[in-house]
Scaffold this motif. Structure first.
Motif, PDB file in Angstrom:
ATOM      1  N   LEU A 183      41.668  48.606  22.374  1.00  0.00           N
ATOM      2  CA  LEU A 183      41.311  49.262  23.806  1.00  0.00           C
ATOM      3  C   LEU A 183      39.691  49.878  23.800  1.00  0.00           C
ATOM      4  CD1 LEU A 183      44.752  51.348  24.784  1.00  0.00           C
ATOM      5  CD2 LEU A 183      43.562  49.168  25.991  1.00  0.00           C
ATOM      6  N   ARG A 184      39.547  50.116  22.461  1.00  0.00           N
ATOM      7  CA  ARG A 184      38.158  50.731  22.282  1.00  0.00           C
ATOM      8  C   ARG A 184      37.295  49.587  22.111  1.00  0.00           C
ATOM      9  NH1 ARG A 184      40.730  53.631  18.052  1.00  0.00           N
ATOM     10  NH2 ARG A 184      40.035  52.010  16.446  1.00  0.00           N
ATOM     11  N   GLU A 185      37.521  48.389  21.902  1.00  0.00           N
ATOM     12  CA  GLU A 185      36.809  47.095  22.142  1.00  0.00           C
ATOM     13  C   GLU A 185      36.451  46.774  23.572  1.00  0.00           C
ATOM     14  OE1 GLU A 185      34.937  45.941  19.646  1.00  0.00           O
ATOM     15  OE2 GLU A 185      35.999  47.057  17.987  1.00  0.00           O
ATOM     16  N   LEU A 186      37.435  46.708  24.104  1.00  0.00           N
ATOM     17  CA  LEU A 186      37.637  46.690  25.753  1.00  0.00           C
ATOM     18  C   LEU A 186      36.617  47.725  26.313  1.00  0.00           C
ATOM     19  CD1 LEU A 186      41.298  45.827  26.832  1.00  0.00           C
ATOM     20  CD2 LEU A 186      39.364  44.067  26.272  1.00  0.00           C
ATOM     21  N   GLU A 187      36.726  48.797  26.104  1.00  0.00           N
ATOM     22  CA  GLU A 187      35.691  49.903  26.489  1.00  0.00           C
ATOM     23  C   GLU A 187      34.342  49.578  26.466  1.00  0.00           C
ATOM     24  OE1 GLU A 187      37.087  53.559  25.182  1.00  0.00           O
ATOM     25  OE2 GLU A 187      38.797  53.894  26.327  1.00  0.00           O
ATOM     26  N   GLU A 188      34.024  48.762  25.397  1.00  0.00           N
ATOM     27  CA  GLU A 188      32.888  48.699  25.083  1.00  0.00           C
ATOM     28  C   GLU A 188      32.514  47.091  25.710  1.00  0.00           C
ATOM     29  OE1 GLU A 188      30.181  50.129  23.256  1.00  0.00           O
ATOM     30  OE2 GLU A 188      31.895  51.610  22.650  1.00  0.00           O
ATOM     31  N   LEU A 189      33.329  46.542  25.994  1.00  0.00           N
ATOM     32  CA  LEU A 189      33.021  44.995  26.483  1.00  0.00           C
ATOM     33  C   LEU A 189      32.683  45.035  28.105  1.00  0.00           C
ATOM     34  CD1 LEU A 189      34.951  43.014  23.979  1.00  0.00           C
ATOM     35  CD2 LEU A 189      32.281  43.146  24.210  1.00  0.00           C
ATOM     36  N   PHE A 190      33.690  45.791  28.766  1.00  0.00           N
ATOM     37  CA  PHE A 190      33.737  45.851  30.317  1.00  0.00           C
ATOM     38  C   PHE A 190      33.307  47.065  30.880  1.00  0.00           C
ATOM     39  CE2 PHE A 190      36.888  42.667  28.684  1.00  0.00           C
ATOM     40  CZ  PHE A 190      36.814  41.731  29.468  1.00  0.00           C
ATOM     41  N   ASP A 191      32.901  46.915  32.211  1.00  0.00           N
ATOM     42  CA  ASP A 191      32.534  48.015  33.068  1.00  0.00           C
ATOM     43  C   ASP A 191      33.758  48.568  33.367  1.00  0.00           C
ATOM     44  OD1 ASP A 191      29.804  47.205  32.980  1.00  0.00           O
ATOM     45  OD2 ASP A 191      29.803  46.052  34.505  1.00  0.00           O
ATOM     46  N   PRO A 192      33.492  49.840  33.889  1.00  0.00           N
ATOM     47  CA  PRO A 192      34.812  50.628  34.314  1.00  0.00           C
ATOM     48  C   PRO A 192      35.593  50.034  35.234  1.00  0.00           C
ATOM     49  CG  PRO A 192      32.954  52.250  33.937  1.00  0.00           C
ATOM     50  CD  PRO A 192      32.453  50.934  33.748  1.00  0.00           C
ATOM     51  N   ALA A 193      34.958  49.381  36.258  1.00  0.00           N
ATOM     52  CA  ALA A 193      35.691  48.716  37.506  1.00  0.00           C
ATOM     53  C   ALA A 193      36.431  47.553  36.903  1.00  0.00           C
ATOM     54  CB  ALA A 193      34.549  48.375  38.522  1.00  0.00           C
ATOM     55  N   GLU A 194      35.946  47.076  35.915  1.00  0.00           N
ATOM     56  CA  GLU A 194      36.666  45.773  35.339  1.00  0.00           C
ATOM     57  C   GLU A 194      37.789  46.043  34.181  1.00  0.00           C
ATOM     58  OE1 GLU A 194      32.850  43.843  34.200  1.00  0.00           O
ATOM     59  OE2 GLU A 194      33.806  42.219  35.554  1.00  0.00           O
ATOM     60  N   LEU A 195      37.655  47.296  33.827  1.00  0.00           N
ATOM     61  CA  LEU A 195      38.407  47.681  32.513  1.00  0.00           C
ATOM     62  C   LEU A 195      39.809  47.739  32.895  1.00  0.00           C
ATOM     63  CD1 LEU A 195      38.362  48.574  29.647  1.00  0.00           C
ATOM     64  CD2 LEU A 195      37.804  50.990  30.486  1.00  0.00           C
ATOM     65  N   MET A 196      40.374  48.589  33.946  1.00  0.00           N
ATOM     66  CA  MET A 196      41.866  48.624  33.984  1.00  0.00           C
ATOM     67  C   MET A 196      42.615  47.558  34.011  1.00  0.00           C
ATOM     68  SD  MET A 196      43.857  51.137  33.993  1.00  0.00           S
ATOM     69  CE  MET A 196      42.671  52.276  34.161  1.00  0.00           C
ATOM     70  N   PRO A 197      42.235  46.316  34.824  1.00  0.00           N
ATOM     71  CA  PRO A 197      43.141  45.239  34.828  1.00  0.00           C
ATOM     72  C   PRO A 197      43.155  44.310  33.567  1.00  0.00           C
ATOM     73  CG  PRO A 197      41.674  45.157  36.831  1.00  0.00           C
ATOM     74  CD  PRO A 197      41.262  46.426  35.737  1.00  0.00           C
ATOM     75  N   GLN A 198      42.122  44.551  32.647  1.00  0.00           N
ATOM     76  CA  GLN A 198      42.038  44.143  31.416  1.00  0.00           C
ATOM     77  C   GLN A 198      43.064  44.787  30.380  1.00  0.00           C
ATOM     78  OE1 GLN A 198      40.722  41.422  30.364  1.00  0.00           O
ATOM     79  NE2 GLN A 198      39.237  40.816  32.137  1.00  0.00           N
ATOM     80  N   VAL A 199      43.058  46.346  30.628  1.00  0.00           N
ATOM     81  CA  VAL A 199      43.790  47.181  29.735  1.00  0.00           C
ATOM     82  C   VAL A 199      45.474  46.839  30.136  1.00  0.00           C
ATOM     83  CG1 VAL A 199      44.619  49.355  29.584  1.00  0.00           C
ATOM     84  CG2 VAL A 199      42.034  48.976  29.454  1.00  0.00           C
ATOM     85  N   ARG A 200      45.655  46.622  31.492  1.00  0.00           N
ATOM     86  CA  ARG A 200      47.140  46.370  31.742  1.00  0.00           C
ATOM     87  C   ARG A 200      47.418  44.986  31.344  1.00  0.00           C
ATOM     88  NH1 ARG A 200      45.960  48.684  37.055  1.00  0.00           N
ATOM     89  NH2 ARG A 200      45.109  46.937  37.739  1.00  0.00           N
ATOM     90  N   THR A 201      46.747  43.956  31.148  1.00  0.00           N
ATOM     91  CA  THR A 201      46.900  42.684  30.666  1.00  0.00           C
ATOM     92  C   THR A 201      47.255  42.714  29.226  1.00  0.00           C
ATOM     93  OG1 THR A 201      45.626  41.653  32.631  1.00  0.00           O
ATOM     94  CG2 THR A 201      46.304  40.411  30.692  1.00  0.00           C
ATOM     95  N   LEU A 202      46.221  43.482  28.687  1.00  0.00           N
ATOM     96  CA  LEU A 202      46.409  43.476  27.173  1.00  0.00           C
ATOM     97  C   LEU A 202      47.679  44.301  26.811  1.00  0.00           C
ATOM     98  CD1 LEU A 202      45.092  43.576  24.320  1.00  0.00           C
ATOM     99  CD2 LEU A 202      44.045  45.531  24.803  1.00  0.00           C
ATOM    100  N   ASN A 203      47.992  45.479  27.304  1.00  0.00           N
ATOM    101  CA  ASN A 203      49.062  46.221  26.937  1.00  0.00           C
ATOM    102  C   ASN A 203      50.575  45.321  27.245  1.00  0.00           C
ATOM    103  OD1 ASN A 203      47.694  48.443  26.151  1.00  0.00           O
ATOM    104  ND2 ASN A 203      47.872  49.577  28.148  1.00  0.00           N
ATOM    105  N   ALA A 204      50.542  44.692  28.490  1.00  0.00           N
ATOM    106  CA  ALA A 204      51.694  43.810  28.567  1.00  0.00           C
ATOM    107  C   ALA A 204      51.805  42.812  27.528  1.00  0.00           C
ATOM    108  CB  ALA A 204      51.745  43.078  29.835  1.00  0.00           C
ATOM    109  N   ALA A 205      50.526  41.986  27.126  1.00  0.00           N
ATOM    110  CA  ALA A 205      50.895  40.912  26.079  1.00  0.00           C
ATOM    111  C   ALA A 205      51.212  41.588  24.685  1.00  0.00           C
ATOM    112  CB  ALA A 205      49.488  40.343  26.118  1.00  0.00           C
ATOM    113  N   LEU A 206      50.526  42.609  24.290  1.00  0.00           N
ATOM    114  CA  LEU A 206      50.685  43.197  22.903  1.00  0.00           C
ATOM    115  C   LEU A 206      52.362  43.688  22.998  1.00  0.00           C
ATOM    116  CD1 LEU A 206      47.426  45.362  22.145  1.00  0.00           C
ATOM    117  CD2 LEU A 206      48.237  43.124  21.308  1.00  0.00           C
TER     118      LEU A 206
END
Length: 431
Positions: free
Chosen positions: A132-155
């Motif tokens: 999640l820390r890496e995603l915060e560095e890689l994505f803008d806030p507008a793009e972050l939430m969908p990536q977080v949800r996808t990541l959490n579900a996969a993990l």
């Protein structure tokens, strides 16, 4: 495909050569997600396992115990990153061999299932936070939430798969280990010791490589009281020593009230094995003896023989809880013929052979004086006495012996060493 995985990068000078995983898996990861992301996985695995160890130690609760957790977690992290990169469904993931080997080792060493699951979930939580820390560095806030949800579900789906798999693996290994496996491994070890040559299946059955470096240890219960879960405690003790030594594998075999430890090393250890093993706290009711390190099959046989000789000294000794062959090799040799050793001690120490505390004090002072090359200063330092006191005691010992204590220094020192380890040689009747 999640290309962001390829953008992961380590924050320190980690290189691929630092990996603890199977080289084939490391190579597959590099081919799939690249060198940079693979190095991030190596770095993150090191940090998370260290953090979990510290957490468990601080809470005084059982934690990482087999010494293979870093390899297991690193292999799982490589597998997870490759799965994330390819959007692989959990059902299609093949669990890494390193993780499965750690589970089987846990079952063999008596690590409770609850401890194993705590370790897995602790590592999972920290992995999630790190990504999640890496995603915060890689994505803008507008793009972050969908990536977080996808990541959490996969993990979550991946860790659920890992937990189900390790639970089944643990239970299967426990059934096998409590059945024929220990007996088979003990039989194989005995056959090798008797001179038989290994077959094509020997190493797989033992779970170690005979071409490695080998160190054998023996642990036993010295008290007669009942110890609940004695075998499990001795298994954990052997695993803790193996971890402290940096062993590649630890094999524990129980028989005749003993626990025999077989530690292997893929490369020559760069630590003082005696000191490291001695620094691991024994169960208060147990004693430990270790042999000398040896390479290859002959090295294993030599290490086993020297461990048994050290254990023989330890079982007869009046005190002490750690016995290294390198420290007692001479005592082991001299005491092999017990009747002859008793006669030798009594002949050499006649006049200085009483069991009174003052006489024992004189013997110990003379022993250290001769052992330090007739140095009053070094002996005094060892005994926390004044040098003049040492000189007086050596003189008094000479009077009781009826000869100068330095007249027969080798014979006198050997007799004193035997009497120090086996006081009964001075007082018991001849066998």
């Amino acid at each position: 495909m999640n290309n962001w995985v390829e953008q992961l990068a380590p924050h320190s000078a980690v290189v691929v050569a630092d990996a603890a995983s199977d080289p084939k898996l490391v190579g597959a990861a590099i081919a799939e997600i690249g060198v940079s992301a693979s190095e991030w996985a190596i770095e993150t695995a090191q940090e998370i396992i260290s953090a979990v160890q510290r957490e468990f130690a601080a809470s005084e609760s059982p934690g990482v115990m087999t010494g293979r957790e870093r390899e297991a977690f690193e292999a799982s992290l490589f597998t997870t990153l490759m799965a994330l990169h390819n959007d692989t469904p959990a059902g299609e993931i093949v669990r890494p061999r390193g993780a499965e080997e750690n589970v089987r080792e846990s079952a063999r060493q008596g690590v409770p299932m609850g401890t194993l699951l705590r370790t897995v979930w602790a590592c999972h939580t920290r992995t999630q936070d790190a990504l999640l820390r890496e995603l915060e560095e890689l994505f803008d806030p507008a793009e972050l939430m969908p990536q977080v949800r996808t990541l959490n579900a996969a993990l979550y789906s991946y860790v659920d798969l890992y937990v189900k798999g390790l639970t089944t693996e643990y239970q299967n290994e426990l059934i096998a280990w409590s059945g024929h496996v220990p007996a088979e491994r003990l039989h194989i070890m005995r056959s090798l010791l008797e001179g038989e040559q290994p077959t094509s299946t020997t190493e797989r059955a033992l779970g170690l490589r005979l071409t490695d470096h080998h160190l054998i240890g023996v642990a036993w219960q010295w008290s007669t009281r009942h110890i609940p879960d004695r075998q499990a405690e001795l298994s954990r003790f052997g695993a803790q020593i193996g971890q402290a030594l940096g062993a590649s594998n630890t094999l524990v075999l129980h028989h005749d009230g003993l626990a025999e430890y077989w530690w292997t090393f893929s490369r020559l250890p760069d630590v003082n094995l005696d000191q490291v093993a001695n620094d691991v706290t024994n169960p208060p009711w147990a004693r430990l003896a270790i042999g000398e390190l040896g390479a290859g099959l002959e090295g294993f046989r030599s290490s086993y023989a020297t461990a048994q000789q050290a254990a023989k000294v330890g079982r007869k000794a009046a005190e002490g809880d750690f016995w290294s062959y390198s420290d007692v090799r001479l005592i082991a040799l001299l005491s092999a013929d017990e009747a002859a050793a008793r006669r030798f001690v009594r002949d050499e120490l006649q006049g200085l052979d009483g069991d009174e505390p003052k006489i024992a004090e004189l013997r110990n002072t003379l022993r250290l004086f001769l052992k330090t090359g007739n140095s009053r200063i070094l002996a005094a330092r060892e005994l926390h006495l004044a040098a003049n006191t040492v000189a007086y005691r050596v003189g008094r010992a000479s009077e009781l012996l009826g000869r100068p204590a330095t007249e027969r220094p080798v014979e006198t020192l050997l007799a004193l060493e035997l009497a120090h380890h086996f006081p009964a040689y001075l007082t018991d009747s001849m066998p």
